[in-house]
Motif scaffolding. Structure first.
Motif, PDB file in Angstrom:
ATOM      1  N   TYR A  84      49.108  45.469  28.250  1.00 21.39           N
ATOM      2  CA  TYR A  84      48.078  44.823  27.425  1.00 21.39           C
ATOM      3  C   TYR A  84      48.081  45.363  26.000  1.00 21.39           C
ATOM      4  O   TYR A  84      48.212  44.602  25.031  1.00 21.39           O
ATOM      5  CB  TYR A  84      46.699  45.021  28.049  1.00 21.39           C
ATOM      6  CG  TYR A  84      45.596  44.413  27.204  1.00 21.39           C
ATOM      7  CD1 TYR A  84      45.351  43.048  27.247  1.00 21.39           C
ATOM      8  CD2 TYR A  84      44.829  45.193  26.333  1.00 21.39           C
ATOM      9  CE1 TYR A  84      44.369  42.473  26.452  1.00 21.39           C
ATOM     10  CE2 TYR A  84      43.848  44.629  25.545  1.00 21.39           C
ATOM     11  CZ  TYR A  84      43.620  43.274  25.603  1.00 21.39           C
ATOM     12  OH  TYR A  84      42.656  42.701  24.795  1.00 21.39           O
ATOM     13  N   ILE A 136      40.036  33.503  36.594  1.00 17.45           N
ATOM     14  CA  ILE A 136      40.886  34.130  35.576  1.00 17.45           C
ATOM     15  C   ILE A 136      41.967  34.951  36.272  1.00 17.45           C
ATOM     16  O   ILE A 136      41.669  35.867  37.042  1.00 17.45           O
ATOM     17  CB  ILE A 136      40.052  35.037  34.646  1.00 17.45           C
ATOM     18  CG1 ILE A 136      39.017  34.204  33.901  1.00 17.45           C
ATOM     19  CG2 ILE A 136      40.961  35.773  33.661  1.00 17.45           C
ATOM     20  CD1 ILE A 136      38.066  35.027  33.048  1.00 17.45           C
ATOM     21  N   THR A 184      39.764  33.778  23.586  1.00 15.64           N
ATOM     22  CA  THR A 184      38.468  34.361  23.230  1.00 15.64           C
ATOM     23  C   THR A 184      38.267  34.364  21.720  1.00 15.64           C
ATOM     24  O   THR A 184      37.195  33.976  21.215  1.00 15.64           O
ATOM     25  CB  THR A 184      38.361  35.798  23.768  1.00 15.64           C
ATOM     26  OG1 THR A 184      38.551  35.788  25.184  1.00 15.64           O
ATOM     27  CG2 THR A 184      37.001  36.394  23.446  1.00 15.64           C
ATOM     28  N   PRO A 218      39.470  41.382  27.768  1.00 11.12           N
ATOM     29  CA  PRO A 218      39.919  40.516  28.868  1.00 11.12           C
ATOM     30  C   PRO A 218      39.842  41.189  30.236  1.00 11.12           C
ATOM     31  O   PRO A 218      39.653  40.511  31.246  1.00 11.12           O
ATOM     32  CB  PRO A 218      41.366  40.187  28.483  1.00 11.12           C
ATOM     33  CG  PRO A 218      41.350  40.225  26.988  1.00 11.12           C
ATOM     34  CD  PRO A 218      40.436  41.366  26.650  1.00 11.12           C
ATOM     35  N   TYR A 236      47.203  36.131  33.040  1.00 11.32           N
ATOM     36  CA  TYR A 236      46.647  35.480  31.851  1.00 11.32           C
ATOM     37  C   TYR A 236      45.988  36.499  30.928  1.00 11.32           C
ATOM     38  O   TYR A 236      45.969  36.320  29.705  1.00 11.32           O
ATOM     39  CB  TYR A 236      45.636  34.418  32.286  1.00 11.32           C
ATOM     40  CG  TYR A 236      45.141  33.506  31.199  1.00 11.32           C
ATOM     41  CD1 TYR A 236      46.011  32.684  30.487  1.00 11.32           C
ATOM     42  CD2 TYR A 236      43.781  33.445  30.885  1.00 11.32           C
ATOM     43  CE1 TYR A 236      45.552  31.833  29.494  1.00 11.32           C
ATOM     44  CE2 TYR A 236      43.306  32.597  29.901  1.00 11.32           C
ATOM     45  CZ  TYR A 236      44.198  31.796  29.205  1.00 11.32           C
ATOM     46  OH  TYR A 236      43.734  30.952  28.214  1.00 11.32           O
ATOM     47  N   THR A 237      45.448  37.569  31.481  1.00 11.29           N
ATOM     48  CA  THR A 237      44.825  38.605  30.659  1.00 11.29           C
ATOM     49  C   THR A 237      45.845  39.576  30.085  1.00 11.29           C
ATOM     50  O   THR A 237      45.567  40.240  29.082  1.00 11.29           O
ATOM     51  CB  THR A 237      43.784  39.398  31.471  1.00 11.29           C
ATOM     52  OG1 THR A 237      44.445  40.114  32.515  1.00 11.29           O
ATOM     53  CG2 THR A 237      42.744  38.481  32.069  1.00 11.29           C
ATOM     54  N   TRP A 247      42.351  48.587  27.703  1.00 12.05           N
ATOM     55  CA  TRP A 247      42.541  48.392  29.140  1.00 12.05           C
ATOM     56  C   TRP A 247      42.510  49.763  29.806  1.00 12.05           C
ATOM     57  O   TRP A 247      43.158  50.702  29.347  1.00 12.05           O
ATOM     58  CB  TRP A 247      43.884  47.709  29.404  1.00 12.05           C
ATOM     59  CG  TRP A 247      43.998  47.111  30.770  1.00 12.05           C
ATOM     60  CD1 TRP A 247      44.268  47.778  31.932  1.00 12.05           C
ATOM     61  CD2 TRP A 247      43.845  45.740  31.117  1.00 12.05           C
ATOM     62  NE1 TRP A 247      44.281  46.902  32.993  1.00 12.05           N
ATOM     63  CE2 TRP A 247      44.023  45.634  32.523  1.00 12.05           C
ATOM     64  CE3 TRP A 247      43.561  44.578  30.379  1.00 12.05           C
ATOM     65  CZ2 TRP A 247      43.957  44.429  33.201  1.00 12.05           C
ATOM     66  CZ3 TRP A 247      43.483  43.373  31.052  1.00 12.05           C
ATOM     67  CH2 TRP A 247      43.679  43.300  32.437  1.00 12.05           C
ATOM     68  N   ASN A 303      47.157  33.130  26.994  1.00 10.22           N
ATOM     69  CA  ASN A 303      46.499  34.418  27.221  1.00 10.22           C
ATOM     70  C   ASN A 303      45.024  34.332  26.848  1.00 10.22           C
ATOM     71  O   ASN A 303      44.622  33.523  26.010  1.00 10.22           O
ATOM     72  CB  ASN A 303      47.190  35.536  26.430  1.00 10.22           C
ATOM     73  CG  ASN A 303      47.009  35.384  24.936  1.00 10.22           C
ATOM     74  OD1 ASN A 303      46.018  35.844  24.378  1.00 10.22           O
ATOM     75  ND2 ASN A 303      47.951  34.725  24.270  1.00 10.22           N
ATOM     76  N   LEU A 304      44.230  35.178  27.484  1.00 16.59           N
ATOM     77  CA  LEU A 304      42.785  35.137  27.307  1.00 16.59           C
ATOM     78  C   LEU A 304      42.344  35.720  25.970  1.00 16.59           C
ATOM     79  O   LEU A 304      41.326  35.305  25.417  1.00 16.59           O
ATOM     80  CB  LEU A 304      42.111  35.904  28.452  1.00 16.59           C
ATOM     81  CG  LEU A 304      40.589  35.880  28.500  1.00 16.59           C
ATOM     82  CD1 LEU A 304      40.055  34.447  28.546  1.00 16.59           C
ATOM     83  CD2 LEU A 304      40.079  36.667  29.707  1.00 16.59           C
ATOM     84  N   SER A 339      36.529  40.422  31.700  1.00 14.55           N
ATOM     85  CA  SER A 339      36.473  39.015  32.112  1.00 14.55           C
ATOM     86  C   SER A 339      37.168  38.823  33.448  1.00 14.55           C
ATOM     87  O   SER A 339      36.677  38.099  34.326  1.00 14.55           O
ATOM     88  CB  SER A 339      37.120  38.129  31.042  1.00 14.55           C
ATOM     89  OG  SER A 339      36.447  38.256  29.807  1.00 14.55           O
ATOM     90  N   TYR A 340      38.323  39.473  33.613  1.00 14.78           N
ATOM     91  CA  TYR A 340      39.061  39.356  34.871  1.00 14.78           C
ATOM     92  C   TYR A 340      38.281  39.993  36.024  1.00 14.78           C
ATOM     93  O   TYR A 340      38.115  39.384  37.096  1.00 14.78           O
ATOM     94  CB  TYR A 340      40.428  40.021  34.733  1.00 14.78           C
ATOM     95  CG  TYR A 340      41.123  40.226  36.068  1.00 14.78           C
ATOM     96  CD1 TYR A 340      41.649  39.142  36.767  1.00 14.78           C
ATOM     97  CD2 TYR A 340      41.221  41.501  36.642  1.00 14.78           C
ATOM     98  CE1 TYR A 340      42.259  39.316  38.001  1.00 14.78           C
ATOM     99  CE2 TYR A 340      41.827  41.691  37.870  1.00 14.78           C
ATOM    100  CZ  TYR A 340      42.343  40.597  38.547  1.00 14.78           C
ATOM    101  OH  TYR A 340      42.929  40.773  39.770  1.00 14.78           O
TER     102      TYR A 340
END
Length: 342
Positions: free
Chosen positions: A282, A214, A241, A203, A218-219, A266, A236-237, A206-207
């Motif tokens: 995360y 995004i 996914t 994620p 949310y991530t 992360w 949440n992403l 993606s962010y």
């Protein structure tokens, strides 16, 4: 008598509830080696054991690493390098047997191997070798059958999220049509042999690549709002996914194939939102959800096995600076932030 009976039911319920909580989906860690400053492989066993980490993913069968972890009680996901796929696919099953023996089993007991991963993100990052993925898996599977290890060791190949042509909303998840000629026989193999579909989910990427659409919360599992998709709620992403992959598999007729997250993590430095606090938030949520068998909206209560990336920072990785800073542990073995594997 009735009181004793109800007490028995209550105690039984509590026991099995506690048992299920303590036996959720496994949480492992990746041991990347694109670095020149890592501690010796011989020192990592105590680090893993002291943190109750029972499964490790290595991307290549390095003899030093295999020998260090041998007979430690730690299980492995062992990667077969992308460059080996043409040889494994086009040679005899005996060639695969010999490759397994010389590169893995001569250094490491088969009883500690949980998965073999044939290549990594081949369908997207290594298009030429895509044609060799399923033939390689087939020959390695036959080799394991020859060695009476096919029921113990499962074979798969990890995918990047961009094998999906559509991923939003999750119910619209579909595979890129260009890779379907290779994806369908792979899914057939996985379904027939109870092997997992493996994905690398980030994620963070993606962010970073789509801040407009995004949100950071949310991530990080910290969103105050939810997305509604076919009467399912997503906050949440990560869940969104995974369910995009579930939907994509359902659409091509492979409902029920389990999903394993072969990489997720992360970074702690190197760019916007890359910091220890966000990494702690995360990865902490990832671990809690796995151990609690939370599952996803499409598969509630079905725990997802995950492997956190990475054990240490990798100072020789290419790309953006944050690529070098995914380490959960410092080189001294002290955690970069507070995260528990139990």
């Amino acid at each position: 008598m009735r009181t004793h009976y109800f007490m028995f039911l209550l105690v039984s319920f509590l026991f099995f509830s506690l048992f299920s909580l303590s036996h959720g989906a496994p949480v492992g860690i990746c041991y990347g080696s694109v670095a020149n400053n890592h501690p010796p492989a011989s020192t990592i066993v105590s680090l893993l054991q002291s943190n109750a980490i029972q499964t490790v993913r290595i991307f290549n069968p390095h003899p030093e690493v295999l020998q260090s972890l041998s007979n430690s009680g730690i299980n492995l996901m062992i990667g077969v390098p992308n460059e080996m796929l043409p040889s494994l696919a086009t040679n005899s099953v005996e060639f695969s047997v010999q490759w397994l023996q010389s590169n893995i089993f001569n250094h490491f007991p088969a009883t500690q191997i949980k998965y073999l991963t044939v290549g990594n993100e081949v369908f997207i990052k290594d298009p030429y070798n895509t044609q060799f993925v399923v033939p390689s898996i087939s020959n390695l599977h036959k080799a394991l059958q020859t060695l009476n290890l096919d029921q113990m060791i499962k074979i798969s190949t990890p995918h990047a999220t961009c094998v999906l042509a559509n991923s939003f909303p999750p119910s619209n998840g579909t595979f890129n049509p260009e890779i379907l000629p290779q994806m369908i026989p792979l899914l057939q193999y996985l379904q027939q042999n109870d092997s997992p579909f493996m994905v690398n989910v980030y994620p963070f990427f993606s962010y970073i690549n789509n801040r407009k659409d995004i949100g950071l919360d949310y991530t990080l599992f910290n969103s105050q709002g939810v997305m509604l998709d076919n009467e399912l709620y997503y906050d949440n992403l990560f869940d969104a996914t995974l369910d995009s992959f579930v939907a994509a598999m359902d659409k091509v007729g492979f409902r029920g194939v389990r999903v394993v997250v072969a990489e997720t993590g992360w970074p702690t430095a190197g760019g916007e939102a890359a910091c220890p606090e966000n990494a702690r938030m995360y990865n902490g949520n990832i671990v809690r959800r796995a151990l609690g068998d939370v599952g996803t909206p499409m598969r509630p209560g079905v725990g997802v096995e995950v492997f956190l990336f990475d054990m240490f920072d990798e100072d020789e990785k290419n790309g953006e600076e944050y690529e070098k800073h995914f380490g959960v542990f410092g080189l001294n073995g002290i955690k970069a932030y507070d995260v528990s594997f139990t």
